[in-house]
Design an enzyme around this catalytic site. Structure first.
Site, short mmCIF file in Angstrom:
data_model
loop_
_atom_site.label_atom_id
_atom_site.label_comp_id
_atom_site.label_asym_id
_atom_site.label_seq_id
_atom_site.Cartn_x
_atom_site.Cartn_y
_atom_site.Cartn_z
N GLU A 182 0.68 -1.24 -0.02
CA GLU A 182 -0.07 -0.06 0.14
C GLU A 182 1.21 1.21 -0.18
O GLU A 182 1.66 1.28 1.01
CB GLU A 182 -0.85 -0.03 1.32
CG GLU A 182 -2.12 0.97 1.04
CD GLU A 182 -2.77 1.20 2.65
OE1 GLU A 182 -2.56 0.31 3.47
OE2 GLU A 182 -3.49 2.20 2.75
N ARG A 207 5.46 -12.76 10.00
CA ARG A 207 6.02 -11.57 9.61
C ARG A 207 7.40 -11.44 10.27
O ARG A 207 7.43 -12.08 11.40
CB ARG A 207 4.91 -10.41 9.70
CG ARG A 207 4.58 -10.02 11.26
CD ARG A 207 3.58 -9.30 11.17
NE ARG A 207 3.93 -7.79 11.01
CZ ARG A 207 3.13 -7.21 9.76
NH1 ARG A 207 2.16 -7.73 9.23
NH2 ARG A 207 3.49 -6.17 9.53
N LYS A 261 4.39 0.76 9.26
CA LYS A 261 4.48 2.06 8.54
C LYS A 261 3.91 3.29 9.35
O LYS A 261 4.41 4.47 9.24
CB LYS A 261 3.89 1.96 7.24
CG LYS A 261 4.73 1.24 6.22
CD LYS A 261 4.18 1.35 4.81
CE LYS A 261 3.08 0.13 4.55
NZ LYS A 261 2.58 0.10 3.37
P1 ATP Z 1 2.84 -2.21 8.15
O1 ATP Z 1 1.84 -3.03 8.97
O2 ATP Z 1 4.23 -2.74 8.54
O3 ATP Z 1 2.38 -0.99 7.54
P2 ATP Z 1 1.55 -3.64 5.98
O4 ATP Z 1 1.42 -5.12 5.95
O5 ATP Z 1 0.37 -2.64 6.06
O6 ATP Z 1 2.79 -3.22 6.79
P3 ATP Z 1 1.59 -3.59 3.00
O7 ATP Z 1 1.99 -2.41 2.16
O8 ATP Z 1 0.23 -3.61 2.89
O9 ATP Z 1 2.19 -3.11 4.40
O10 ATP Z 1 2.41 -4.70 3.05
C1 ATP Z 1 2.92 -5.39 1.66
C2 ATP Z 1 3.37 -6.56 1.75
O11 ATP Z 1 4.61 -6.78 2.62
C3 ATP Z 1 2.23 -7.51 2.34
O12 ATP Z 1 2.10 -8.71 1.39
C4 ATP Z 1 2.56 -7.60 3.69
O13 ATP Z 1 2.09 -8.95 4.04
C5 ATP Z 1 4.10 -7.80 3.46
N1 ATP Z 1 4.79 -7.39 4.87
C6 ATP Z 1 4.42 -6.23 5.60
N2 ATP Z 1 5.26 -6.37 6.72
C7 ATP Z 1 5.76 -7.39 6.81
C8 ATP Z 1 6.76 -8.21 7.82
N3 ATP Z 1 6.77 -7.55 8.83
N4 ATP Z 1 7.20 -9.38 7.24
C9 ATP Z 1 6.75 -9.81 6.23
N5 ATP Z 1 6.19 -9.47 5.33
C10 ATP Z 1 5.56 -7.93 5.59
MG MG Z 2 -1.44 -2.27 5.48
#
Ligand code: ATP
Ligand code: MG
Length: 553
Positions: free
Chosen positions: A34, A259, A269
């Site tokens: 995102e 994760r 983020k």
């Molecule tokens: P955050 O919660 O850190 O903001 P998010 O999951 O909201 O992260 P996205 O942009 O939606 O961020 O994530 C893009 C991809 O990265 C998704 O497939 C998500 O599952 C993966 N991802 C995000 N954080 C992690 C992590 N800590 N370890 C492994 N994969 C991750």
């Molecule tokens: Mg997200």
């Protein structure tokens, strides 16, 4: 991507099985960020996994911006994400924006309404919460659940036209309010938001929810394996429901993995944005940030990140990785890559009183102690030098083998010097050390007369160049007991950055460009900063120290 080892893991096994039994001829994975912030090291794990699988099995990977939320997203983030993915070696086969599917998603929602599987609901958020029930209490049907398809179609269209205010109505999937899985209790699939979208502008005031949009995006693109993190496990039945009931041609399989979590940092983020917005750090790419851009600016290499991610592996069990483990892989990677240079971070003047006043010579030093093929360089040497403050002690403890009055040490690559005198300022602080040297003892001359126990590094005072050294410590002190349970902003390490002014040898100054990495004798691995380094003065970020007590188990 360097270092092509493909360790086995449960996701890779699923892919192998699907290819072997003919379920798929080719796999397509995706990385779907995102664009609401910069990518962090957790994303790196996901990027390496998705791109790595496709590469290994000659499939494809899509980079897809999951931009269904108009409010938080920004093109600055889109650009940074592309740069970071590329830097990690991710060459996407296709680049997509989820917002390009808004028309199709709308059409699929209309299909659900026609099938009697979605309805417009007028409950307020508070009421909806009431009706939803809890983990132990089933939900209750919304009074709007029985609206006719005809009425729903009309209302949904008017929602699209902008006749209602934000939050006034939502579209919900009609599934099961008594399901033990709360995600299945008539989840919202569309909401009204009168806001401008970075890609579609003001075309829409109606936006799909993640749980509806994501499976459609995957199915539209023909994704075979939709890899996500563990918190989506309970959403999988809904994912499958959406793909099935929207009658998509392709049925992607959602697979969840744990994760990545790391000690001494935050990794969401939202929190990282807070650190940036509240100016705790100097932007998203501050070298203390766990963002990919921060790690890059600090001097971490894509190879080190990849080896780190390979070592932690892919599993279903949540765990937290010691941040020193990443440092270990950075060190391993830079050991052979980063040439040696001499830099003095806390300078103390050393004068060789018996060295001829207007003379100087060139000292030959190796570029890499572990790799002769990297050759040697010539470094100027003369009567006045700088050494590291900590390499001199007026009253040393036992077993201190560096310089102290009366003691003799080797100046790295050069001569033995013996401390004969110290000069102090009015506060009694030593500002200059006087030594004599023995011309017989030059390195490489075969001198065997006597031995010294310490070798110290130095730079030539006349020719060395001022440099700034930025030393880092963990940003978050989450391992101290008194910090347990505190808000992350209360756990910020006040000493996370120390800025020191020192000198480096002229050889390095002449050639160094931003992002060049050096191994500085005893002080660690350093990277030339991309933001603050200038033609006049190099600014170095310490990537990692040379040694640590951390052991890879
Ligand atoms: P955050 O919660 O850190 O903001 P998010 O999951 O909201 O992260 P996205 O942009 O939606 O961020 O994530 C893009 C991809 O990265 C998704 O497939 C998500 O599952 C993966 N991802 C995000 N954080 C992690 C992590 N800590 N370890 C492994 N994969 C991750
Ligand atoms: Mg997200």
């Amino acid at each position: 991507m360097a270092n092509e080892i493909n360790p086995s893991n449960f996701i890779r096994n699923i892919v192998i099985e699907d290819l072997e039994n003919g379920k798929h001829k080719e796999i397509i994975t995706r990385f779907p960020p995102e664009p609401n912030g910069y990518l962090h090291i957790g994303h790196a794990k996901s990027i390496l996994l998705n791109f790595g699988l496709a590469k290994e099995f000659r499939g494809k990977t899509h980079l897809r911006f999951d931009d269904t939320n108009p409010v938080k997203e920004d093109t600055e983030y889109v650009e940074s994400i592309k740069e970071d993915v590329k830097w990690l070696g991710g060459n996407w086969d296709e680049l997509f924006f989820a917002s390009n599917y808004f028309d199709e998603m709308y059409a699929r929602a209309v299909l659900l309404i026609k099938k009697g599987l979605a309805y417009v609901c007028d409950l307020t958020p508070e009421q909806a919460k009431e009706y939803r029930g809890t983990l132990t209490k089933p939900g209750v049907d919304s009074p709007y659940r029985t609206r006719s398809a005809h009425e729903n179609l009309d209302l949904f269209e008017r929602m699209k036209k902008g006749e209602f205010k934000d939050g006034e109505k939502v579209l919900r999937a009609k599934i099961d309010m008594t399901s033990p899985n709360i995600n299945m209790r008539d989840p919202i699939i569309y909401r009204i938001s009168h806001s401008t979208h970075h890609n579609t502008g003001d075309k829409w005031c109606l936006y799909p929810m993640y749980d509806f949009a994501h499976p459609l995006e995957d199915a539209i693109e023909g994704i075979t394996h939709s890899i996500c993190t563990l918190e989506f496990e309970d959403h999988r039945p809904l994912y499958d429901w959406v793909v099935r009931e929207c009658e998509m041609d392709c049925t992607p399989r959602q697979i969840e993995f744990a994760r990545l979590n790391i000690t001494n940092t935050v990794m969401s983020k939202r929190k990282l944005k807070q650190l940036v917005d509240e100016k705790v750090v100097d932007g998203w790419d501050d070298p203390r940030m766990p963002t990919i851009s921060g790690l890059r600016r600090r001097g971490c290499t894509p190879e080190a990140l990849k080896n780190f991610c390979t070592a932690i592996g892919v599993s279903k069990a949540n765990s937290i990785v010691d941040s020193q483990m990443l440092d270990y892989f950075i060190r391993e990677d830079l050991m052979l890559k980063a040439p040696l240079t001499m830099g003095v971070i806390n300078p103390l003047k050393l004068v060789i009183t018996n060295y001829p006043e207007n003379e100087s010579e060139m000292i030959e030093l190796e570029n890499n102690a572990k790799d002769e093929t990297q050759g040697k360089r010539l470094v100027p040497f003369s009567r006045e030098l700088y050494i590291e403050k900590e390499d001199f002690m007026e009253n040393p403890p036992k077993k201190y083998f560096r310089l102290f009055p009366g003691n003799e040490v080797r100046l790295k690559g050069a001569y033995f010097v013996k401390c004969t005198d110290v000069i102090k300022d009015e506060n009694g602080e030593v500002v200059e050390v006087h030594c004599t040297y023995d011309p017989e003892t030059k390195s490489g001359s075969g001198f065997t007369g006597r031995k010294v126990k310490g070798t110290i590094h130095w730079v030539d005072a006349k020719t060395c160049v001022p440099a700034e050294f930025r030393l880092y410590e963990p940003l978050i002190l989450d391992d101290a007991p008194e910090n347990e349970g505190k808000h992350f902003l209360e756990q910020i390490n006040p000493n996370s950055m120390e800025i020191l002014q020192g000198f480096i040898e002229p050889t390095a100054f002449k050639t160094a460009k931003p992002q060049d990495k050096f191994q500085m004798v005893r002080n660690g691995f350093f990277n030339v900063d991309t933001r603050y380094s200038t033609d006049e003065k190099l600014v170095f970020n310490r990537i990692v120290s040379l040694k640590s007590s951390f052991k890879l188990s």
